[in-house]
Every structure is written in C-alpha cells, then in structure tokens.
Design a protein around this motif. Structure first.
Motif, PDB file in Angstrom:
ATOM      1  N   ARG C 261      34.858  20.061 108.565  1.00  0.00           N
ATOM      2  CA  ARG C 261      34.572  20.990 109.481  1.00  0.00           C
ATOM      3  C   ARG C 261      33.697  20.666 110.708  1.00  0.00           C
ATOM      4  O   ARG C 261      34.070  21.418 111.653  1.00  0.00           O
ATOM      5  CB  ARG C 261      33.863  22.323 108.510  1.00  0.00           C
ATOM      6  CG  ARG C 261      34.990  22.935 107.827  1.00  0.00           C
ATOM      7  CD  ARG C 261      34.349  23.563 106.378  1.00  0.00           C
ATOM      8  NE  ARG C 261      33.389  24.654 106.892  1.00  0.00           N
ATOM      9  CZ  ARG C 261      32.753  25.384 106.116  1.00  0.00           C
ATOM     10  NH1 ARG C 261      32.971  25.170 104.876  1.00  0.00           N
ATOM     11  NH2 ARG C 261      31.736  26.205 106.217  1.00  0.00           N
ATOM     12  N   LEU C 262      32.737  20.134 110.269  1.00  0.00           N
ATOM     13  CA  LEU C 262      31.820  19.662 111.432  1.00  0.00           C
ATOM     14  C   LEU C 262      32.571  18.805 112.540  1.00  0.00           C
ATOM     15  O   LEU C 262      32.366  18.614 113.729  1.00  0.00           O
ATOM     16  CB  LEU C 262      30.548  19.172 110.989  1.00  0.00           C
ATOM     17  CG  LEU C 262      29.682  19.830 110.240  1.00  0.00           C
ATOM     18  CD1 LEU C 262      28.549  19.049 109.835  1.00  0.00           C
ATOM     19  CD2 LEU C 262      29.235  21.049 111.254  1.00  0.00           C
ATOM     20  N   ALA C 263      33.629  17.850 112.019  1.00  0.00           N
ATOM     21  CA  ALA C 263      34.286  17.285 113.097  1.00  0.00           C
ATOM     22  C   ALA C 263      35.117  18.191 113.838  1.00  0.00           C
ATOM     23  O   ALA C 263      35.363  17.715 115.162  1.00  0.00           O
ATOM     24  CB  ALA C 263      35.085  16.121 112.123  1.00  0.00           C
ATOM     25  N   GLN C 264      35.866  19.028 113.249  1.00  0.00           N
ATOM     26  CA  GLN C 264      36.812  19.983 113.971  1.00  0.00           C
ATOM     27  C   GLN C 264      35.862  20.733 114.957  1.00  0.00           C
ATOM     28  O   GLN C 264      36.536  21.032 116.126  1.00  0.00           O
ATOM     29  CB  GLN C 264      37.539  20.685 112.888  1.00  0.00           C
ATOM     30  CG  GLN C 264      38.518  19.719 112.286  1.00  0.00           C
ATOM     31  CD  GLN C 264      38.853  20.362 110.988  1.00  0.00           C
ATOM     32  OE1 GLN C 264      38.791  21.546 110.575  1.00  0.00           O
ATOM     33  NE2 GLN C 264      39.659  19.632 110.131  1.00  0.00           N
ATOM     34  N   TRP C 266      33.047  19.834 116.367  1.00  0.00           N
ATOM     35  CA  TRP C 266      32.930  18.837 117.376  1.00  0.00           C
ATOM     36  C   TRP C 266      33.897  18.869 118.219  1.00  0.00           C
ATOM     37  O   TRP C 266      33.652  18.670 119.469  1.00  0.00           O
ATOM     38  CB  TRP C 266      32.628  17.476 117.014  1.00  0.00           C
ATOM     39  CG  TRP C 266      32.010  16.344 118.001  1.00  0.00           C
ATOM     40  CD1 TRP C 266      30.832  16.423 118.469  1.00  0.00           C
ATOM     41  CD2 TRP C 266      32.964  15.528 118.562  1.00  0.00           C
ATOM     42  NE1 TRP C 266      30.929  15.408 119.607  1.00  0.00           N
ATOM     43  CE2 TRP C 266      32.194  14.862 119.506  1.00  0.00           C
ATOM     44  CE3 TRP C 266      34.387  15.262 118.327  1.00  0.00           C
ATOM     45  CZ2 TRP C 266      32.624  13.784 120.173  1.00  0.00           C
ATOM     46  CZ3 TRP C 266      34.944  14.264 119.231  1.00  0.00           C
ATOM     47  CH2 TRP C 266      34.140  13.501 120.135  1.00  0.00           C
ATOM     48  N   VAL C 267      35.184  18.686 117.738  1.00  0.00           N
ATOM     49  CA  VAL C 267      36.274  18.554 118.848  1.00  0.00           C
ATOM     50  C   VAL C 267      36.177  19.844 119.673  1.00  0.00           C
ATOM     51  O   VAL C 267      36.563  19.822 120.849  1.00  0.00           O
ATOM     52  CB  VAL C 267      37.778  18.317 118.033  1.00  0.00           C
ATOM     53  CG1 VAL C 267      39.007  18.585 118.860  1.00  0.00           C
ATOM     54  CG2 VAL C 267      37.701  17.271 117.226  1.00  0.00           C
TER      55      VAL C 267
END
Lengths: 360, 397, 360, 397
Positions: C261-264, C266-267
């Motif tokens: 979720r955090l990676a998305q 960040w995107v």
C-alpha cells in the motif's frame, strides 16, 4: 423477501449439474479450444437440458415443465459459470423467458422436454431498457433482416425473434447463421440473417414488448448467477494455487499482500452471492423489486467476476497468462459477460432511474 | 569531444557509405566501426566514450540522411539487456566477439532466466551447470534444465543464461552467468501459446547442452550479481522512452471517444477522464524520471514507472472494451502465430485487453515491483526470510 | 516544456521556508489547536512573507518584487502543505494573481514587501470555469453584498473583490468578517460582508473577468503543490511510523500488505510531484497548456493528498484517530483542499472540454 | 416452550407490572426475573433457555405495551461482550452477581483490553497482574498498566480486563481475564479526544489496583481463550442488525441527492450509483449472513460484514463531502464532549467523514479482519511468526 440461502433441493441440483458438466464439458476442462468442431458443448447440453431436466425448471407443470423457479435456473447458471461450460444456457433462458411471457402453450412442453432449444435473437450486448429492435421486419408471415452478435444461436432449433410488430418463431434451419470470432470462445456468437424466412406469430406488438422486457430482466439476473459461478471458480482455484505454489521458500499464499487481496475478493464474492440470490428470488416470487434486483445484480456481479478473473490470471503468474491454463477462458467469459445484456455502467444508470436517483 | 567533431564523424560515415547505395548490413557495420552505434560505449566497441545524451543527435542526423536502422524493437533484448551486461562483466575477447553482430542485428539474443519453478523468485532457479572437460579437451559446462518466457528464442543465435553451479550454497550464491549458443545440440525451443492466441514467448529445454567456459560471463558463483546489470536494464527499457500526450493505449481510447460519439454511454465520461488524468500523470512522472536519470540520480524508481504503466494499460483497455459494447464482444483472430513484437497499434481492443494482462507479469511482476519500491525506495524492513542461509537444495518448494 | 526537477535555488528556498515554519508554526506542530487566539499562523506568516520574502516571489522586479516565478511560489506551497501551516499562503497567492492580472502598480510593491496582505474574496469552493459571482454589487464607489466561505480573509489587510462590474479593493477594516466553523481548522474561513464599503476600482469588468480566470488557474496549480506537500508529509510520517511500530514482534512496516500500500502510494505521490511541477512550470512559462495543466494537477493531486492522509490515519492505527496526533490536521486539510477551487470531478469535467473529450 | 406459553409470560409480566405506573428500574428487574430479558439465557439468569429467535416476539410485545427498554445502545458493551463471557466462563456466583444489574443498566460495563503498545496485536498486552493477599487476608491481584480506547469508562461500574499474569510464557499463554471494579482506588479515567473533536473513548490508568481473586473469570493463564468469547461477540455486534434499504450513510447521501438537485455535479452520478450498489450488496450480504447464523452455520464471516461496512462508510461520507462543495468545507462543532454513543444521524457530513475513519480501526482493524478472512475462511497459510514460542518478556517491541 424470501431466503437468500440455498435449499437442499438446490444443492442436489447443483451437484448433478456439476457432475454432468465435469463429465461432458471436456472441451473446456481439458484446456482445449471449446469452440472446436460441431459445437463444443453439445454433449454437455444434452446431459444438462434433457438428462437432468434443467430445460424444464422454469416452466410450470401445466405447461409440461418441472414447476421449479428461476432460483433453480440460477443455480444451474452458477455451475455453468463455474465450469465456463460452452453450453447455451443463457440463450435457452432468454428464449424460455420470452416464451413464458407470451404463454406459448404449443412450444413450452417441447422446450421443457429438451426436444426443442429455443433461443432469443438479440445482440448479446443489448443494454437494459432498450426498446425492441427494428432490425428485423415482418412481412406476410415471413421475416427479413439481420441481427448481429447473437449468443447461442448456433445451437438453436428454434429462433424466437422480437420485432416491433410482434414476437415470432422461426425454424433455425430457415435462417442463415454466420459465426463471429468472439472474445469469449465459450459462448459462440453468430450473425443471424433472415431472408423472407417463414415465421410463426407468437404474440402481438404489446406481447412482444412485454416478452422482451421480461427476457432482458430474467437474462440479467441469471447471468449474474453465472458471473457468481465464474468468480467463485476463479477465487477458489487461485486460493488453491497460492497454497501450493512456493516462491522464496514460502507458499505464495502466505504473503500478506496476496492474502489481503484474496480476502477482499472473497468479501466481494460473498456479496455477489447475496445479490445474485436476491435477484433470482425476486424473479421467482414476481417481486415488484425484480427490475431493481436484476440491474443491481449485473452492476455488482459483472465487475466482481471480471476482478476475480483478473486476479486469477495475475496471481497464477506466468502460467495464468498461457493458453494451456484454464484461467483465460474465465477471463474472457467474465469480460464478455460484463458487456452482455448491458455493462455495469448501463445498469447503474438504469438503477438511478428505478430508485429515484436521477442523473440531474 | 565537441559537438562539431561528432557531426563531422557522422558526415564522414555518410560520405564513405552513402545510405542510398550501401547494403544495409554493410552500413550498420561501418556505423559500428565508426563508433556511432552507441556513442556511450567505449571506442572500438561501437562507441566513443561519450555521454548517453550525445546519441540523440547522431540518430537524428542518420535518420534524416535515410540511413537504415538496426530494427531496435526486434533486437531489444540484445541491446537492452545482453549488451550492458557483456560490456560491464565480459572479457575483452567476449566484448569483441559479441557486441558488433549484436548491435547490427546479425545475431539475435534472447534471455534464459525464468523457469517454471522460479518466476518472481528468480534466484531459486534450478537449471544445473556442471563443470567438465569437453571432447576437445576444452573446459566447459554441461547444462540441463527448463527455461520459460523466452521471447525471440526461436530466432536467437545467443542467449544470456543463468544456471546453478553449486546447489549446496544459499540460492543467491550458487549461480553463474553464461552465454549459451542457441544452435548447440540439446537446445530445444517450443512456442508457448498465450491467452491472446499467439506465442510471443517460448519454453526452452536444455538437455546436456555444452557451454565452453570461455562463454562464462563473470566469475563462477557471481551469476546473481551479474544478472543485476541485466535486470536493472530490463526495467529501465520497459519503462523508458519519451512519449507525447495521448501516446499508447489512452490515445486509442481517446480516438474511440472522439470518433464514435455513440460509444459515449451514460456515466462513462468521468471514468474516461480519470484514465486520461492517470495516463498524463504517468507520462509526466516518467518524463521527470528521465530528467532525473539524465541528471545522474539513479534508483529503483524505474519500477514505479513500469508498475504504473501495467496498471494503466489494463484499466484503459478494460474500460474501452466495455465502452465499445457489441464490438467489445468480438476478437480479431485466434490463429496461433509467433510474432517478434507486441502489436499494440494494429490489433483490436480485445487483443490489447488480453495482452495488457501480461504487463504486470513480464519483466518483474507488479507484486515484486511493489516489494522493490517498499524496500529500496522507502526503506521498509524486509519480511522474515526462510531462504536466506539455507542451501538451495534444502529449500522447501 | 521546462524541467520538472527542482533547481538548487528552489531547494534553498525550500530549506528556508521549512525552517521558518518549523520555528514559528508551533500552533500546529505542537498538536495544539491552530485556530486559537488571534490568528494562529501570524508569526509564521511574518517570517515567510517578509522575512524570507516569499510575498515578493511572483511579482516582477519593476513592480517591487523578486522576479522569481510561480515555480518558486509552488515550492513555498509544498512546504506550507508539508507543515499543514495555518498561514494565508493560498489567499495571498490568489490575491497576488488577481493584482498581477490587472497590473495594480500602486499595490504590488506593498504586497511584495509584505506590508500589505491582499486576499481575493471568493468562496473557497468556487469551481473552475465559474463566472465572476454577482454576490457583491458596486454602487458609487462602494460595495455591498456577502461572500461566504472566504479563505484567509481573517489575515488580510486588503480585500480584492471581483464583481461583474469590475475588480475592487476594500480596506479589510471596512468589511465585516464572521468566522465559519471549518472542517480544516488550519485554513480559517470567514463570511465577508460589505455594507456600502468604500472601494477602489482596480479594473473594469473585462479586467475583472481576466483577473478572476487567472487567479482561479494560478490558485488551482499552487494548491496542487500544497496538496503534494500534504501527501509527502503523510507518506513520510507513515513510513517512519511503521518502521518503528512493532506488533506481532515485527515492525508493522515489514508486513507485505502494508508495504504494498505504501509503495503504491509512493507511486501516486511521485506522479503528483511531476504533475504539480508541470502545472507550476506552465504558469511560470505562460504556456498555452496552463489551463489543462492546472486542472490536471487538481484532478490528480487532490485525491492523492486525500488518500495519503487517509492511509496516514489508518496505518497509524488508534493513535492516528486521536486529536493529539498531527495526522488529523492533514486529513482535514487534504479533504477540504479537494473541495477548494473545484473538486476533482469538476476539474475532470473541465479537462474533458479542454482536451476535446466532450461528455456526449 | 410453546409460543403461547411465552406470550402468557409476557401477559403476566405486564399484568403484574403495568408499564404506565411502574418505575422503570422496577419493571426491568421484574422482566429479568420473569426470564424475559434475554430468553436464550438460562432460567434464573434473565432467560428461559429458549432459542434466540424467540426474543423478537417478546421485545415486540413489550414495546407495543409501552414497556421501558434498558437503553441497549448505552449498555452495548455489557450486553454484547461482557454478558456472553460471564455466562460462558463465569462461576454461578459471578453470574448471579453481575448479569442482572448489567441487563437492567444499573451497572454499566466497559472493556479494558487494548493498550498503546498492543492494538492489533492484543495478545502482546503488558498490563501486569501480580498475585498476592489483600489487607483483609483475601487472595487477589495487584494490577498495573495502561488501557486505551475504552468507551464508557467514565460511566462504567465494572470492566472486563485482560492482564498478564506470567510474562515468562509465550504471549497467548500468560494472560488472565478479570472483572475490574472501576470505582476501586488506583483506577484513573482520562478522556481521549479524537479527530472529530469529541471524546467517545478514554485512557484508563491502573495503578496498584486491587482485584479480589473472586473477580477472576476463567482459570489463570486462560485469559486469551476467555477473551475469544468477548471478541467474537464484538465483531458480530458491530456487523449485526437487520437494516432496510438505504439505511445508514447511503441514506443520508441519497437524501442529499434527491433533495438538493444543485449538488448533482457533472460526472458524479455514476459514482453515486456505485456507492448505492455497494451499500445494497453489503446489506444483502449481511442479511444472508444473519440467515446463515440463524440456520446454525457459524464462522469468521462476520469479519467480512464489518470490513465492508467500514469501507462503505468511509467512501460514502467522503463522496458526500465533495458533492456538497461549499457545505463540505464546514464543520458543526469542535467542542470537546464525552458522548455515550456515535451520532451518525444528527451530525453533519463532515462529522460522518471523520468518525467513519474510526470504523476501520475500532473493534479490529480492517487489516486484521483481512488476515482473519484469509486464514480462517480461505485457509491461507499464516505468515512466518517471530512471536510464537518466545517468552512475552523477550519479544522485540
């Protein structure tokens, strides 16, 4: 509101249908091309329609039927979806709904006994609320015109043709069918052309309109059950796969991101089951909420099936992208089903009218 | 080197080899030898040791002069993945042998990395290379295993190959990187049909394939480190390329919307604009990333571009199919073919929908990309690992 | 297209602003109520506008300004967003844009020197493309009427009032300001009432319309930068928290579902940065794409900020739901900002017109 | 028991205690003693040992007769969580002491489970209970620690409390379940203000609080098992209740749409209908779950209802705020209050938006619910665990 659960009788029916499809719908289950020679699901269809008697389910006993209801028809659709079976169940349901609507006493017993597969002639993409199309004209007991993207016509004995002037029946042998290359090879499409084809009048313009409306509604609700079956298979097969597929020395299904996605999908499928059951129940009980229930079912179940199939492909990784794995039949069926009988957006728009939430 | 010196070289090349009258391959070889193939490569290896940025002017001048290109889409794996790896990890001999025909396209390259049991977990691969001495007394390796997702394998002369040379070590440590001759005995290529009906990819079966030790790239046991060069370049390649607004799938969707007003169903406009915004946001983010890379800032950020690209392609093509209604029920052609490149432009929306499903799997799944972003960009902790200090052969599978 | 990167000068400006806000915007950073006595951000505002000279950034040198550009203004907005600072930056930006548009030579130097805070009087929720409102009437050099939900008016020295007849300036002391209980307490709102208030004409009806359009566009683009700052803080603070918060004997940030979720997110934030930078660059370069860029920026950055703030609250767990933790200031600011100067849906609708994708 | 026998009991109660002239508490006590409080409870404890389904008719008859109720929203924790746990794990004495005043509302209950360091990972809680002998020679426990998210703590007479009695055991094994007297010395309740501005919840500080051993529920070390009864009932309570179409937040949104046509902005109708569909799907799924429960099929499925409810509430309230535009910028009141219940009905959309953020945190975060569904419903494997066979005191934190 009647129950949203399955009865014991329905579960028995499900078991029979599942068994019959597993035995006969090999064209799909073995991973081969289900749209091969002849028509791929004909064995399965015979077992289903005649052997188990599914063709008779929705037809009253005094019309030669089994006097069950659309609820049982929906259970069959779930299993057809679960197997991605190339059987003309949707076509048969639409045809039967139209014949019931105009009380075709001569034809219904033959349909019930599976001697006659009557398929409704309409573009599969017909949206809800569409008027009876004027593509076919009646002229002195014959029909002339072309209808594109008709589902299951390849398997039909009799074509039921709605026109603005009335509802007609045409012997399938008197029409010209041209196969269409379909995205979903498990539900063959044809272009159906009538050239002064002899036709029998089943009902006048008013009857035709009523039959049309009824068939679209029944079709939407039953298709939702099929979508539920598709989603169910996709979820279950994905869960099975990620339990046994190891990467990084762990089952893929032990990774939390995968777990949460599948859990959320399960929530959606659980909702889809309730929604589809409600729609079938409303049909069975002739509930005044049936129109809402049918569009609700399409608006919810169609995207759930698509998402389930997409997750199935993705979480199977490379193997899910191959022709050999069954996942792609479900993806294609789910996506095509989301267009069939109206897209989710079209059903949402109609729902807005039905529940007094106008667009502006 | 000054800009005018570089222009001079281009002029000289064109003067000595008039594109109009020179054989295509001859021209390409001459271009390579003039250091104008990839100017950032060293002199003698098709380059001039210049910054990457200098390439654009060279390409433009040659295109304008009607010079032939090396069909870069077709030889993308060689250019994008094999070449940087050979340059960085190869011996002088290896570079001399392979880079020139790679660049001219005389020799097509493919990649033998993924296996049925090692997809996202590439380092777990099981193809075995066992050291020995060949019949000619030359040292080398006997390779056995199965590789998959190999595009161009049926046209390739060479493959970059990752194989396990020591199963007793933890998985990342027992790997070695080879160059495999695809015409060698024991290499069998079978097309792998995909959900679009065609077979872009292949399965490759390796049965007692002999690879001379001279075709090893990097040291024994250093395969994983060498492969990082290849994989980094793969992600950049997939996410790269400056694009104008409405390029790609969003362009096809916008065309449909503009040219076919009957497709504009109720409640769809906001969805269309959401996708348009997402496409534009993705495009600008990729543009910004390219500016960063040009400015020397490296990073795992390319993963973000690829992740967003896959997601957007899937959403746009799925949306378009529903918008098209009846036409969305159709497909163009299920015939089994073996295309060299993905044809986004000329196939139907149904093809785009199906093919886009591969975007989140090929070249690193979206799940792996998210891991990379989370760990390498955001610095989030890794998960507890069960495969770290265990011999590869003892891993659960 | 100019660069989407930050220049060294911009990074220096950012550092100064960040330092000033950290030192002075204590009302928020200490977790207290930023809308307390007086107006909470007045110290911070003095440091920002006068101390660092932010008020002069967008104003040309021959009008007493610093001759920087909207790009630098956007950098300040990012930091204001990152701090959820209760400073009237948006109000000042809107006022400055309007004054620049009608080249108010007398006022601009005072604005640049931070002696005069000129705030544009409009409902904060004004959507893009709205006509100049008729809520205030001009009559013989005085204004009468009421404008609701005006942002930052509480801090203004001078109120810039667009009317269908022309653009006017009114001494803030001559208007009646009634505070509104706002969802976002870090950006106070007022109802502004003029009762035969003496007014100075800054430009005729045509000028007023141009100033209005320009201010809305500048406001949308600069607000996007603020939203980027909000999103950035939310993401960064959440990442920090999940690295140190242990549950199940592991950092919460080691759970894959959280990581993904955090990676998305960040995107999305990365995209928001590119989009916001593009919008500011288009303003700075008077690019013909500026209208598209501004609406694109609102359409993308507003939902990203909301999602970042919502994830921030959720992934902080219970503590994120408390008044003590700073997360809620960002949630409220993000959500209110998504309504300010048009909702994402309104900007998407406008974009459709701008890029030839009409609704029907 | 036959239906008419039950109706007879209701008639008798009403005949002996005319609601119009009887004191509220007196009536409720009489109702309890007549076994008509919760008919599924055993005789003598407010029930008659009947199936749950029989309750509805009793409630309806009493409502019709104008009988007072026990304000079930206010004493929800007692009714929904403490009572089933006391019934299942309490001694006869404990049941006799606590259930009657619990049901009548004379004694309000609260829950002392969560701690600042133990939220999702409840079993890691650190509040310590140390065995000893009180000044009166009675055996008991001295409790120290901090609890949080305690609604009604400031009005409660009793609390169900989970505390650690053996830190040397793995975390699930060293817990014991107590009933804590909220009026005991050392219990300090502080309001915990939340993002809505009010304080529904409290922090509770326990400093050398003495709990007699007679107030222990279940065996020492069995606290986790006992707590399962409480937690199961919490989830069911949160997800429960048959609701008509357009109940809850979607109803407020639909009203806004119908009554205020000016709010119907471009591109918003499809979003509205998506939410309407989601609300209806969630409602029907909850209805179906209740049918399943009535049919005896148990399960973790209640987690799905709560998960969907939280998500829907958040999406609907967020959508409505943007739809309202200018009004969405406002709030009704930031005054710090200590309400007993959540007022979804009478507060503004801004309040609903903020309060709904708690729905995915309180009573099990949405993340934990997804874990439960994945593991208990779908049977997916657990993650590698670092906290299984480690003494609680040695866990990393």
């Amino acid at each position: 509101m009647s129950t949203l659960l399955y009865s014991d009788v329905e579960e028995e029916l499900r078991a029979s249908v599942r068994q019959a499809l597993a035995r006969t719908a090999g064209g799909v289950s073995s991973g081969g091309d289900p749209a091969g020679d002849g028509w791929a699901g004909s064995d399965a269809w015979r077992a289903l329609a005649g052997g188990i008697g599914c063709a008779a389910l929705a037809i009253p006993e005094d019309r030669g039927g089994a006097g069950a209801s659309w609820r049982e028809v929906a259970v069959v659709a779930e299993e057809v979806g679960r197997a991605a079976a190339p059987v003309p169940w949707l076509g048969a349901v639409l045809g039967t709904a139209a014949l019931l609507s105009c009380d075709a006493v001569d034809l219904l017993p033959k349909v019930a006994s599976a001697d006659l597969l009557a398929v409704l002639v309409l573009p599969l993409s017909t949206p809800p609320g569409a008027p009876v199309p004027a593509a076919v004209r009646a002229d002195g007991g014959t029909l002339t015109g072309t209808v594109t993207s008709v589902a299951d016509a390849h398997a039909a004995d009799l074509l039921i043709v709605p026109t603005p002037d009335g509802l007609y029946a045409v012997d399938a042998a008197r029409a010209t069918l041209t196969p269409v290359t379909a995205l979903d090879q498990t539900r063959p499409l044809s272009t159906v052309t009538f050239t002064s084809a002899p036709a029998t009048l089943l009902g006048d313009a008013e009857r035709a309109a009523a039959a049309w409306t009824s068939a679209l509604r029944v079709g939407a609700a039953i298709l939702a059950a099929e979508q539920l079956g598709v989603a169910d298979w996709c979820l279950a097969s994905t869960v099975d796969y990620v339990k046994t597929r190891y990467q990084f020395a762990r089952p893929v299904g032990s990774f939390q991101a995968v777990k949460h996605r599948l859990a959320q999908l399960w929530v959606e499928v659980t909702q889809a089951r309730a929604v589809a059951r409600y729609a079938a129940g409303c049909l069975a009980d002739a509930d005044p909420d049936a129109a809402v229930a049918a569009s609700l079912a399409q608006a919810h179940c169609a995207p759930v099936a698509v998402r389930a199939a997409e997750e199935c492909v993705q979480l199977h990784g490379g193997i899910g992208f191959t022709w050999e794995h069954r996942a792609h039949w479900y993806l294609k069926r789910a996506k095509s089903s989301a267009i069939a009988l109206g897209t989710p957006a079209q059903h949402r728009a109609l729902l807005g009218e039905l529940v007094d939430l106008p667009p502006r | 080197m000054q800009t005018d010196e570089l222009s001079g070289r281009v002029r000289d090349l064109l003067a000595e080899h008039d594109p109009a009258s020179t054989d295509r391959l001859e021209f390409l070889r001459a271009r390579f030898d003039a250091g104008l193939a990839w100017v950032s490569f060293p002199a003698g290896l098709g380059g001039l040791g210049l910054p990457r940025a200098a390439q654009q002017a060279v390409d433009a001048a040659l295109v304008q002069a009607g010079a032939p290109d090396n069909d870069p889409m077709r030889i993308g794996i060689g250019l994008g993945m094999a070449a940087p790896t050979i340059l960085r990890h190869g011996t002088d001999e290896q570079r001399q042998r392979w880079l020139r025909p790679l660049w001219t396209g005389e020799e097509v390259w493919c990649q033998l990395f993924s296996e049925p049991g090692a997809g996202s977990d590439l380092a777990a691969l099981g193809t075995r290379a066992v050291r020995g001495v060949g019949p000619d007394g030359v040292e080398g390796w006997t390779v056995n295993g199965q590789k998959v997702w190999t595009s161009m394998a049926h046209e390739a002369r060479w493959a970059i190959l990752l194989a396990r040379t020591d199963p007793d070590l933890p998985k990342h440590q027992g790997l070695t990187y080879f160059v495999c001759d695809m015409t060698a005995p024991g290499v069998e290529v079978r097309p792998l049909r995909q959900i679009t009906g065609e077979a872009e990819f292949n399965e490759v079966f390796l049965t007692d394939v002999w690879i001379p030790d001279a075709h090893r790239l990097g040291a024994v046991g250093e395969g994983w480190r060498v492969a990082q060069t290849t994989l980094m370049n793969e992600r950049v390649a997939i996410g790269g390329g400056a694009v104008p607004r409405e390029a790609g799938m969003i362009g096809a969707l916008a065309r449909t919307w503009r040219e076919r007003p009957e497709s504009r169903g109720p409640g769809t406009h906001d969805g269309l604009m959401r996708l348009w915004v997402a496409a534009e946001a993705g495009r600008l983010a990729a543009t910004r990333l390219r500016e960063q890379l040009a400015a020397g800032a490296p990073g795992a950020e390319g993963s973000a571009v690829k992740y967003a690209y896959a997601r957007l392609n899937q959403e746009v093509s799925g949306f378009e199919l529903e918008l098209l209604g009846e036409e969305g029920l159709r497909y163009d052609d299920w015939t089994m073919r073996r295309p060299s490149i993905v044809d986004w432009e000329n196939r139907t929306p149904g093809y785009r929908y199906l093919r886009a499903k591969g975007n989140s799997i090929e070249g690193g799944t979206s799940e792996i990309l998210c891991n990379i972003i989370a760990e390498r960009v955001l610095g989030l902790p890794t998960e507890p690992r069960a495969d770290k200090d265990v011999a590869w052969k003892d891993l659960p599978r």
